[in-house]
Design a protein around this motif. Structure first.
Motif, PDB file in Angstrom:
ATOM      1  N   ALA A 192      10.793  13.571  62.706  1.00 56.95           N
ATOM      2  CA  ALA A 192      10.796  15.041  62.674  1.00 56.95           C
ATOM      3  C   ALA A 192      10.868  15.553  61.242  1.00 56.95           C
ATOM      4  N   GLU A 261      10.512  23.724  62.224  1.00 57.84           N
ATOM      5  CA  GLU A 261      10.745  22.308  62.535  1.00 57.84           C
ATOM      6  C   GLU A 261      12.046  21.819  61.912  1.00 57.84           C
ATOM      7  N   VAL A 265      14.622  21.764  65.028  1.00 56.39           N
ATOM      8  CA  VAL A 265      14.486  20.386  65.527  1.00 56.39           C
ATOM      9  C   VAL A 265      15.329  19.419  64.692  1.00 56.39           C
ATOM     10  N   PHE A 370      11.119  21.649  69.874  1.00 56.71           N
ATOM     11  CA  PHE A 370      10.017  20.958  69.201  1.00 56.71           C
ATOM     12  C   PHE A 370       8.667  21.431  69.756  1.00 56.71           C
ATOM     13  N   SER A 373       7.989  25.153  68.909  1.00 59.04           N
ATOM     14  CA  SER A 373       7.610  25.362  67.507  1.00 59.04           C
ATOM     15  C   SER A 373       6.154  24.954  67.270  1.00 59.04           C
ATOM     16  N   GLN A 374       5.720  23.876  67.941  1.00 59.66           N
ATOM     17  CA  GLN A 374       4.328  23.436  67.791  1.00 59.66           C
ATOM     18  C   GLN A 374       3.368  24.428  68.429  1.00 59.66           C
TER      19      GLN A 374
END
Length: 409
Positions: A192, A261, A265, A370, A373-374
């Motif tokens: 990450a 991120e 994350v 995660f 956010s993507q």
């Protein structure tokens, strides 16, 4: 009918309950004198107590030391180092080191503030709320008044009665499983971190790409006559310069993606890793601390008993025999206390193991952050790329309004 009373060994908590106990923010307040950073102060804000206080790193250090003294049988997270280790600053700036330490201090306080035992302790309340000039003295006074947990917990002398018969095997299996989980989460965190770093690097590359386009379009050198009659470059370069706006926006979106991120994350993975590491530290303290001391006390007791037997067989002075008897009684009392502490240590370890498994559903929180956010990052950048695509078609179309293909067929 009487309701079945739950054993004090059990922790009836959910992750949602733990996370709602408190949220503590740690903000950096640097005090600069001249050109160099002399010391750093932190603003600590607890949502539970609705108050902000100011703390130095040395305050955190004293608080951690006293917390470990009072709760030697619990998961006390480690503090980040005060100064960068030798060679660390070769790979990061001092600013990055200080920011990393601030994040680590915030994780430490949130784990402490949400712990089912620590959260109700006077030490924690004092650290989060006391606004006087000498918080360290206030903390030490509170610790002297309270003593260690074994002396204050009502279950300390009865811990053995609540422990299951196979507590040692349960402890061993939990320790091995948590060790494996810790190793896996370290690898997830490392990946990450690399992804967040790539997003930041992508932001830099996109910005530089746009700047080069702007530089290319800003070149006002006259176009040679022979070239100008065959090439529309004189007009196109003004359009090329305008494309830097979209690339600047793409760079901003990529930087935002990297921060998401990192904050949503990587930071949550680090929080859970700090907890897992503190559990492994606790297991070592149990084996090297109270268990080892208990074994040494038993060995010492065996030596005294042999000396006593030898003294009764061989004629010696009465004073020597009486001294041995007194020492043996003292040692028996010490062993009894150590046995109680050993059982209480296992009692706490069993509860702390439950705490780790209560935190495990945080995995779904991290994965959710995660994926979100993507999705958000790709959507935002996709919209800018689409606008750029449309702009290119209108800028570089031919005289008949037909646009050449943007990629070779």
């Amino acid at each position: 009918m009487q309701p079945v009373q739950e054993s004090p060994l059990s922790l009836s908590l959910t992750l949602a309950v733990l996370l709602k106990k408190d949220t503590i923010k740690v903000e950096l307040i640097p005090e600069k004198k001249g050109l160099f950073l002399k010391h750093v102060e932190y603003q600590v804000t607890s949502e539970r107590f609705t108050v902000s206080v100011y703390r130095r790193y040395s305050d955190f250090d004293v608080f951690h030391e006293l917390l470990l003294q009072r709760y030697a049988y619990r998961v006390v997270p480690a503090l980040p180092p005060k100064r960068a280790l030798k060679g660390v600053l070769t790979s990061m700036s001092e600013r990055e080191f200080i920011e990393g330490r601030r994040r680590a201090l915030a994780r430490f306080l949130n784990l402490v503030g949400r712990h089912p035992v620590f959260s109700e302790d006077e030490l924690v309340k004092t650290f989060l709320t006391f606004s006087g000039s000498d918080v360290q003295t206030k903390l030490r006074d509170a610790c002297k008044k309270l003593g260690d947990e074994f002396m204050t917990c009502k279950y300390a002398t009865q811990a053995k009665d609540y422990l299951p018969a196979d507590i040692q095997s349960q402890f061993s299996s939990s320790r091995e499983l948590i060790k494996n989980i810790h190793n896996s989460f370290q690898k997830l965190r490392d990946r990450a971190e690399r992804m967040a770093e790539r997003s930041k690097e992508n932001a830099t590359d996109l910005l530089m790409f746009g700047k080069e386009l702007s530089s290319l379009g800003s070149d006002e050198s006259p176009v040679p006559i022979l070239a100008s009659c065959k090439s529309p470059w004189a007009a196109l370069r003004r359009s090329v310069k305008g494309l830097s706006v979209e690339f600047s926006l793409l760079s901003e979106k990529a930087a935002q993606q990297g921060r998401r991120e990192e904050d949503d994350v990587v930071e949550k993975l680090n929080l859970f890793l700090d907890l897992l590491q503190s559990y492994r530290d606790l297991c070592e303290r149990h084996e090297k601390g109270v268990l080892h001391e208990h074994q040494r006390a038993l060995q010492k007791y065996g030596v005294m008993k042999r000396q006593m037997m030898s003294a009764t067989v061989q004629p010696k002075e009465q004073v020597s025999v009486e001294q041995l008897e007194s020492r043996i009684v003292q040692q028996e009392n010490a062993i009894q206390v150590m046995e109680l502490r050993n059982y209480f240590s296992l009692f706490c370890l069993h509860q702390e193991s439950q705490l780790i498994f209560t935190y495990l559903p945080i995995t779904s929180h991290i994965l959710g952050e995660f994926v979100d956010s993507q999705v958000q990052g790709h959507k935002e950048m996709g919209e800018v790329w689409q606008d750029l695509h449309s702009k290119l078609k209108s800028l570089f179309g031919d005289g008949n309004g037909q646009s050449p293909p943007l990629s070779p067929k």
